[in-house]
Design an enzyme around this catalytic site. Sequence first.
Site, short mmCIF file in Angstrom:
data_model
loop_
_atom_site.label_atom_id
_atom_site.label_comp_id
_atom_site.label_asym_id
_atom_site.label_seq_id
_atom_site.Cartn_x
_atom_site.Cartn_y
_atom_site.Cartn_z
N ASP A 15 -10.10 -7.63 7.04
CA ASP A 15 -9.16 -6.61 6.52
C ASP A 15 -9.85 -5.84 5.39
O ASP A 15 -9.93 -4.60 5.46
CB ASP A 15 -7.83 -7.23 6.07
CG ASP A 15 -6.93 -6.19 5.44
OD1 ASP A 15 -6.29 -5.43 6.19
OD2 ASP A 15 -6.90 -6.08 4.20
N SER A 54 11.64 0.62 7.23
CA SER A 54 11.01 -0.67 6.97
C SER A 54 12.09 -1.72 7.16
O SER A 54 13.28 -1.40 7.14
CB SER A 54 10.49 -0.72 5.52
OG SER A 54 9.40 -1.59 5.40
N ILE A 107 0.83 -1.21 0.00
CA ILE A 107 0.00 0.00 0.00
C ILE A 107 0.86 1.26 0.00
O ILE A 107 0.49 2.28 -0.60
CB ILE A 107 -1.02 0.01 1.17
CG1 ILE A 107 -2.14 1.01 0.89
CG2 ILE A 107 -0.38 0.26 2.51
CD1 ILE A 107 -2.97 0.72 -0.33
N LYS A 125 -5.48 1.96 7.74
CA LYS A 125 -6.56 1.17 8.33
C LYS A 125 -6.11 -0.28 8.44
O LYS A 125 -5.32 -0.71 7.60
CB LYS A 125 -7.85 1.28 7.53
CG LYS A 125 -7.76 0.99 6.05
CD LYS A 125 -7.53 -0.32 5.46
CE LYS A 125 -8.14 -1.58 5.94
NZ LYS A 125 -7.83 -2.73 5.01
P1 NAP Z 1 2.45 -5.52 3.04
O1 NAP Z 1 2.57 -5.48 1.55
O2 NAP Z 1 2.67 -6.80 3.75
O3 NAP Z 1 3.40 -4.39 3.57
C1 NAP Z 1 3.59 -4.10 4.93
C2 NAP Z 1 5.03 -3.68 5.12
O4 NAP Z 1 5.21 -3.32 6.48
C3 NAP Z 1 6.00 -4.82 4.84
O5 NAP Z 1 6.60 -4.56 3.60
C4 NAP Z 1 6.99 -4.76 5.98
O6 NAP Z 1 8.22 -4.30 5.54
C5 NAP Z 1 6.53 -3.60 6.81
N1 NAP Z 1 6.67 -3.85 8.24
C6 NAP Z 1 6.23 -4.92 8.95
N2 NAP Z 1 6.52 -4.74 10.25
C7 NAP Z 1 7.13 -3.52 10.37
C8 NAP Z 1 7.66 -2.78 11.43
N3 NAP Z 1 7.62 -3.22 12.69
N4 NAP Z 1 8.20 -1.57 11.15
C9 NAP Z 1 8.25 -1.11 9.89
N5 NAP Z 1 7.77 -1.78 8.85
C10 NAP Z 1 7.22 -2.97 9.07
O7 NAP Z 1 1.00 -5.03 3.50
P2 NAP Z 1 0.09 -3.94 2.80
O8 NAP Z 1 -0.85 -4.63 1.85
O9 NAP Z 1 0.88 -2.81 2.30
O10 NAP Z 1 -0.82 -3.53 4.05
C11 NAP Z 1 -0.33 -2.71 5.08
C12 NAP Z 1 -1.50 -2.01 5.75
O11 NAP Z 1 -2.18 -1.24 4.75
C13 NAP Z 1 -2.54 -2.99 6.32
O12 NAP Z 1 -3.06 -2.49 7.51
C14 NAP Z 1 -3.63 -3.02 5.24
O13 NAP Z 1 -4.91 -3.30 5.79
C15 NAP Z 1 -3.55 -1.58 4.72
N6 NAP Z 1 -4.06 -1.45 3.35
C16 NAP Z 1 -3.66 -2.31 2.37
C17 NAP Z 1 -4.22 -2.20 1.10
C18 NAP Z 1 -3.81 -3.10 -0.04
O14 NAP Z 1 -4.45 -3.04 -1.11
N7 NAP Z 1 -2.78 -3.91 0.07
C19 NAP Z 1 -5.18 -1.22 0.83
C20 NAP Z 1 -5.51 -0.33 1.84
C21 NAP Z 1 -4.95 -0.46 3.09
P3 NAP Z 1 9.48 -5.14 5.07
O15 NAP Z 1 9.09 -5.67 3.74
O16 NAP Z 1 10.49 -4.10 5.02
O17 NAP Z 1 9.65 -6.21 6.11
#
Ligand code: NAP
Length: 316
Positions: A177, A45, A23, A99
């Site tokens: 989610d 990150s 995101i 969120k």
């Molecule tokens: P994601 O692709 O798994 O990305 C999350 C990132 O957070 C990972 O790349 C990880 O980084 C990093 N991370 C994990 N623990 C951390 C920490 N303690 N400190 C700093 N960074 C950390 O997940 P995402 O889809 O982007 O979703 C993240 C959030 O956005 C969720 O709450 C989700 O509900 C929300 N969201 C997602 C979407 C969507 O379409 N994907 C849409 C709207 C909202 P590393 O790779 O560096 O380990």
Amino acid sequence: MADTRPETAGRPIRIAIVGVGKIARDQHLPALAANPAYRLVAAASHSGRVDGVPNFGTIEEMLAAMPEIEAVSLCMPPQVRYEAARAAIAANKHVFLEKPPGATVSEVEHLKALATRKGVSLFASWHSRYAPAVEAARTFLAGTRIRSAAINWKEDVRRWHPNQEWIWQPGGLGVFDPGINALSIATHILPEMFITQATLDFPANRDAPVAAHIRFRTADGTPIGMELDWLQTGPQSWDVLADTDAGSMVLSGGGARLAIDGRTVHEEPEAEYPMLYRRFAELVRTGKSDVDLAPLRHVADAFMLGKRSTVAAFYD
Ligand code: NAP
């Protein structure tokens, strides 16, 4: 003495991204790059990187190395958001929460209190509320009597969340989610509602549900059903429907289109994240916070009241 606060000095807010995943790359970085109210100055990150700014492994290292940061956007999974937000607020930073705003209701309540005490802005963002037809749906529903409503959020988890392990772990919310996006719309456009019955389907090998079947009622007894399904292949549905005295309403595409009695009455290109960042800048400028916990509370209620049913194991 010159005022150096971005909210009054007319210069961009120095912001950092924490959690460089899907995101952050898809939405936050482009929205920030297009908005002159911000200057992205750093990222933190574990392995994700942002080109052109200093990158750090943790938020703590970043805050220590770059005191000039004024705001942070927390885009990591919800289970680790509280500690990061707390560190940022303690360092007097304004905080934008993706969120869901946290893994529990209480921890976000605590962040709200901490932000008030420190005089910084806290924004619990609900991107779906900024979908183009949501306000039109709210206006339509406010002007009529709702007989019943239904929320259908059915998508293919393998397509939208491939190999995201955190989402299946405790606090990852599973099908809630995306479902919490539906609830962020429903709590904005429908009257106050309460869960009366829920069944959550947990795959035998996972700690979060893959489907949920929920009944709500409003204070005056209007029934509202909610179906969440993460195994929907083919056409995906992100719809809120309402049977009303003024006709049959369908808000579809996650809030993108509004139709009344089959006729489209509102449709625009989506600009959810640009609008979220405009809202955050306004909060920083006016010294306010915006933390509505209603969608998260409904999820908590579903877990509290819901019957648990075990279904087939899920493999990505
Ligand atoms: P994601 O692709 O798994 O990305 C999350 C990132 O957070 C990972 O790349 C990880 O980084 C990093 N991370 C994990 N623990 C951390 C920490 N303690 N400190 C700093 N960074 C950390 O997940 P995402 O889809 O982007 O979703 C993240 C959030 O956005 C969720 O709450 C989700 O509900 C929300 N969201 C997602 C979407 C969507 O379409 N994907 C849409 C709207 C909202 P590393 O790779 O560096 O380990």
